[in-house]
Design a protein around this motif. Structure first.
Motif, PDB file in Angstrom:
ATOM      1  N   ARG A 132      60.589   0.549   8.324  1.00  0.00           N
ATOM      2  CA  ARG A 132      61.636   0.431   9.336  1.00  0.00           C
ATOM      3  C   ARG A 132      62.211  -0.982   9.307  1.00  0.00           C
ATOM      4  NH1 ARG A 132      59.298   1.538  14.947  1.00  0.00           N
ATOM      5  NH2 ARG A 132      61.442   2.077  15.465  1.00  0.00           N
ATOM      6  N   PRO A 133      63.462  -1.156   9.758  1.00  0.00           N
ATOM      7  CA  PRO A 133      64.012  -2.517   9.853  1.00  0.00           C
ATOM      8  C   PRO A 133      63.238  -3.351  10.866  1.00  0.00           C
ATOM      9  CG  PRO A 133      65.760  -0.863   9.979  1.00  0.00           C
ATOM     10  CD  PRO A 133      64.462  -0.131  10.096  1.00  0.00           C
ATOM     11  N   GLU A 134      63.132  -4.636  10.601  1.00  0.00           N
ATOM     12  CA  GLU A 134      62.445  -5.535  11.526  1.00  0.00           C
ATOM     13  C   GLU A 134      63.063  -5.495  12.911  1.00  0.00           C
ATOM     14  OE1 GLU A 134      61.980 -10.353  12.051  1.00  0.00           O
ATOM     15  OE2 GLU A 134      61.911  -9.506  10.037  1.00  0.00           O
ATOM     16  N   THR A 135      64.378  -5.332  12.962  1.00  0.00           N
ATOM     17  CA  THR A 135      65.096  -5.340  14.234  1.00  0.00           C
ATOM     18  C   THR A 135      65.032  -4.006  14.971  1.00  0.00           C
ATOM     19  OG1 THR A 135      67.123  -4.788  13.029  1.00  0.00           O
ATOM     20  CG2 THR A 135      66.699  -7.124  13.474  1.00  0.00           C
ATOM     21  N   SER A 136      64.298  -3.044  14.429  1.00  0.00           N
ATOM     22  CA  SER A 136      64.222  -1.737  15.088  1.00  0.00           C
ATOM     23  C   SER A 136      63.389  -1.783  16.364  1.00  0.00           C
ATOM     24  CB  SER A 136      63.655  -0.685  14.133  1.00  0.00           C
ATOM     25  OG  SER A 136      62.343  -1.035  13.725  1.00  0.00           O
ATOM     26  N   VAL A 137      62.607  -2.852  16.551  1.00  0.00           N
ATOM     27  CA  VAL A 137      61.776  -2.983  17.746  1.00  0.00           C
ATOM     28  C   VAL A 137      62.201  -4.227  18.522  1.00  0.00           C
ATOM     29  CG1 VAL A 137      59.439  -3.086  18.675  1.00  0.00           C
ATOM     30  CG2 VAL A 137      59.847  -1.975  16.468  1.00  0.00           C
ATOM     31  N   THR A 138      62.500  -4.039  19.795  1.00  0.00           N
ATOM     32  CA  THR A 138      62.827  -5.155  20.673  1.00  0.00           C
ATOM     33  C   THR A 138      61.678  -5.379  21.657  1.00  0.00           C
ATOM     34  OG1 THR A 138      63.981  -3.697  22.228  1.00  0.00           O
ATOM     35  CG2 THR A 138      65.296  -4.733  20.498  1.00  0.00           C
ATOM     36  N   GLY A 139      61.727  -6.510  22.359  1.00  0.00           N
ATOM     37  CA  GLY A 139      60.650  -6.868  23.270  1.00  0.00           C
ATOM     38  C   GLY A 139      61.009  -6.656  24.727  1.00  0.00           C
ATOM     39  N   ALA A 140      60.012  -6.256  25.514  1.00  0.00           N
ATOM     40  CA  ALA A 140      60.190  -6.099  26.962  1.00  0.00           C
ATOM     41  C   ALA A 140      58.982  -6.681  27.672  1.00  0.00           C
ATOM     42  CB  ALA A 140      60.368  -4.630  27.334  1.00  0.00           C
ATOM     43  N   LEU A 141      59.207  -7.088  28.907  1.00  0.00           N
ATOM     44  CA  LEU A 141      58.147  -7.672  29.725  1.00  0.00           C
ATOM     45  C   LEU A 141      58.001  -6.877  31.008  1.00  0.00           C
ATOM     46  CD1 LEU A 141      56.214 -10.090  30.458  1.00  0.00           C
ATOM     47  CD2 LEU A 141      58.221 -11.127  31.561  1.00  0.00           C
ATOM     48  N   PHE A 142      56.767  -6.478  31.315  1.00  0.00           N
ATOM     49  CA  PHE A 142      56.435  -5.969  32.643  1.00  0.00           C
ATOM     50  C   PHE A 142      55.723  -7.089  33.378  1.00  0.00           C
ATOM     51  CE2 PHE A 142      53.621  -4.193  35.792  1.00  0.00           C
ATOM     52  CZ  PHE A 142      54.362  -3.176  36.378  1.00  0.00           C
ATOM     53  N   VAL A 143      56.234  -7.479  34.544  1.00  0.00           N
ATOM     54  CA  VAL A 143      55.667  -8.650  35.203  1.00  0.00           C
ATOM     55  C   VAL A 143      55.713  -8.489  36.723  1.00  0.00           C
ATOM     56  CG1 VAL A 143      57.881  -9.894  35.233  1.00  0.00           C
ATOM     57  CG2 VAL A 143      55.734 -11.189  35.290  1.00  0.00           C
ATOM     58  N   TRP A 144      54.636  -8.925  37.363  1.00  0.00           N
ATOM     59  CA  TRP A 144      54.642  -9.067  38.815  1.00  0.00           C
ATOM     60  C   TRP A 144      55.389 -10.344  39.151  1.00  0.00           C
ATOM     61  CZ3 TRP A 144      52.044  -5.936  42.520  1.00  0.00           C
ATOM     62  CH2 TRP A 144      51.277  -4.904  41.992  1.00  0.00           C
ATOM     63  N   ALA A 145      56.361 -10.256  40.030  1.00  0.00           N
ATOM     64  CA  ALA A 145      57.173 -11.427  40.367  1.00  0.00           C
ATOM     65  C   ALA A 145      57.376 -11.512  41.873  1.00  0.00           C
ATOM     66  CB  ALA A 145      58.528 -11.361  39.662  1.00  0.00           C
ATOM     67  N   GLY A 146      57.368 -12.750  42.357  1.00  0.00           N
ATOM     68  CA  GLY A 146      57.616 -13.006  43.773  1.00  0.00           C
ATOM     69  C   GLY A 146      58.413 -14.281  43.936  1.00  0.00           C
ATOM     70  N   VAL A 147      59.415 -14.229  44.787  1.00  0.00           N
ATOM     71  CA  VAL A 147      60.311 -15.365  44.953  1.00  0.00           C
ATOM     72  C   VAL A 147      60.458 -15.699  46.433  1.00  0.00           C
ATOM     73  CG1 VAL A 147      62.377 -13.908  45.003  1.00  0.00           C
ATOM     74  CG2 VAL A 147      62.570 -16.307  44.329  1.00  0.00           C
ATOM     75  N   ASP A 148      60.554 -17.000  46.716  1.00  0.00           N
ATOM     76  CA  ASP A 148      60.738 -17.461  48.084  1.00  0.00           C
ATOM     77  C   ASP A 148      61.295 -18.876  48.012  1.00  0.00           C
ATOM     78  OD1 ASP A 148      60.060 -18.637  50.810  1.00  0.00           O
ATOM     79  OD2 ASP A 148      59.283 -16.599  51.068  1.00  0.00           O
ATOM     80  N   ALA A 149      62.134 -19.249  48.981  1.00  0.00           N
ATOM     81  CA  ALA A 149      62.591 -20.642  49.023  1.00  0.00           C
ATOM     82  C   ALA A 149      61.411 -21.592  49.115  1.00  0.00           C
ATOM     83  CB  ALA A 149      63.535 -20.836  50.217  1.00  0.00           C
TER      84      ALA A 149
ATOM     85  N   VAL B  24      58.187  -3.156   9.470  1.00  0.00           N
ATOM     86  CA  VAL B  24      58.643  -3.319   8.089  1.00  0.00           C
ATOM     87  C   VAL B  24      57.685  -2.610   7.132  1.00  0.00           C
ATOM     88  CG1 VAL B  24      59.035  -5.010   6.251  1.00  0.00           C
ATOM     89  CG2 VAL B  24      59.894  -5.453   8.561  1.00  0.00           C
ATOM     90  N   ALA B  25      56.371  -2.749   7.381  1.00  0.00           N
ATOM     91  CA  ALA B  25      55.385  -2.082   6.527  1.00  0.00           C
ATOM     92  C   ALA B  25      55.520  -0.566   6.585  1.00  0.00           C
ATOM     93  CB  ALA B  25      53.979  -2.501   6.948  1.00  0.00           C
ATOM     94  N   ALA B  26      56.024  -0.056   7.715  1.00  0.00           N
ATOM     95  CA  ALA B  26      56.225   1.383   7.864  1.00  0.00           C
ATOM     96  C   ALA B  26      57.590   1.839   7.364  1.00  0.00           C
ATOM     97  CB  ALA B  26      56.065   1.781   9.334  1.00  0.00           C
TER      98      ALA B  26
END
Length: 305
Positions: free
Chosen positions: A205-222, A201-203
């Motif tokens: 741009r609309p507040e909604t112009s930036v979305t969020g993403a996650l990079f994550v190590w994930a492991g799944v098992d029963a 917004v200070a630059a």
């Protein structure tokens, strides 16, 4: 929420990209180092190969080390990859610096990396706009030149930026379409995304112009305990530090229900995309990717779409 998988082995990228699309993932990501302490890919080459054998998944460089390249060359490769993929490329870039020898090999002073990153982002934005660009910077000059052919996507491929510090958040607010903070919990995701949007917004741009993403190590098992044990051991080995005290905060490990719940916590914090690095030994990767697709994706999608 879009969920993707990394493709980090250049010898398997075609197989891994096909598998990701077949199993219903939304994204295929590929990181970069020129030299490092372990085998590392080149994202532009790998994602071009992935583009040739897929038709739906988005292709993300997570992340290319922009200071190691002339920025105009990155713009050209990005535009070409966007066209090869039919408008599916997303350009994640970062400053790097954790392995100084690769900067020496490229003839780049590591101390200049943030100046190069800022200047490169300004030039990328100008060239991605599609018209003739005039630019005079510390490291590059462009006099009325345009990318030809231009990217398929209007305004060029979406730009991903990440980090944890205030400078990275200011930079993301000014230039990024996607903010991907590094090693965060849901509270930090929410806080940093809010700050990035304030900088946007200070630059102007609309507040909604930036979305969020996650990079994550994930492991799944029963067996959730096994997933936590194997995942923690894998990440500890990869980062050469003990993650036993950090796993619950920064990783997504456990049963399908536990991993899906973790992803949903990040969704509530503002993440619209998750890029997963399988937290398991290489010989278990295929089974882990299948398990994530079969057991976790449906739970997440039934909750958030």
């Amino acid at each position: 929420m879009q969920i993707g998988i990394t493709a980090t082995d250049v010898d398997r990228v075609i197989e891994d990209a096909r598998t990701a699309e077949r199993l219903g993932f939304d994204l295929v990501g590929c990181g970069e180092h020129l030299f490092f302490g372990s085998p590392t890919p080149n994202p532009f080459v790998e994602l071009a190969a992935a583009a040739a054998v897929t038709s739906r998944v988005r292709l993300v460089s997570t992340v290319a080390l922009l200071p190691l390249y002339p920025a105009a060359l990155v713009a050209k490769m990005s535009a070409s990859l966007d066209r090869v993929s039919g408008g599916r490329f997303e350009l994640g870039v970062g400053a790097g610096g954790e392995f100084p020898p690769e900067f020496a090999a490229a003839g780049v002073d590591p101390a200049s990396r943030f100046r190069r990153l800022d200047e490169g982002l300004r030039l990328l934005r100008g060239l991605f706009d599609g018209g003739p660009t005039t630019f005079a910077g510390e490291f590059a000059s462009v006099d009325g030149l345009a990318l030809d052919p231009p990217p398929v996507q209007p305004g060029g491929p979406p730009i991903w930026l990440g980090g944890r510090r205030s400078g990275a958040m200011r930079r993301a607010g000014r230039y990024a379409d996607v903010w991907m903070p590094y090693m965060v919990d849901p509270a930090a995701m929410r806080r940093t995304l809010t700050e990035v949007r304030e900088h946007a917004v200070a630059a102007g741009r609309p507040e909604t112009s930036v979305t969020g993403a996650l990079f994550v190590w994930a492991g799944v098992d029963a067996d959730g305990d096994r997933a936590r044990r194997v995942g923690t051991e894998t990440v500890s080995k990869g980062y050469r530090q003990d993650f036993a005290g950090l796993a619950d905060r920064y990783l997504a490990l456990g049963t399908p229900q536990e991993v899906a719940a973790r992803f949903l916590e990040f969704a509530e914090a503002g993440a619209t995309r998750v890029l997963v690095q399988p937290a398991c030994p290489p010989q278990e990767r295929d089974a882990m990717v299948e398990a994530l697709a079969d057991a976790v994706l449906p739970l997440v999608r039934s909750a958030v779409g």
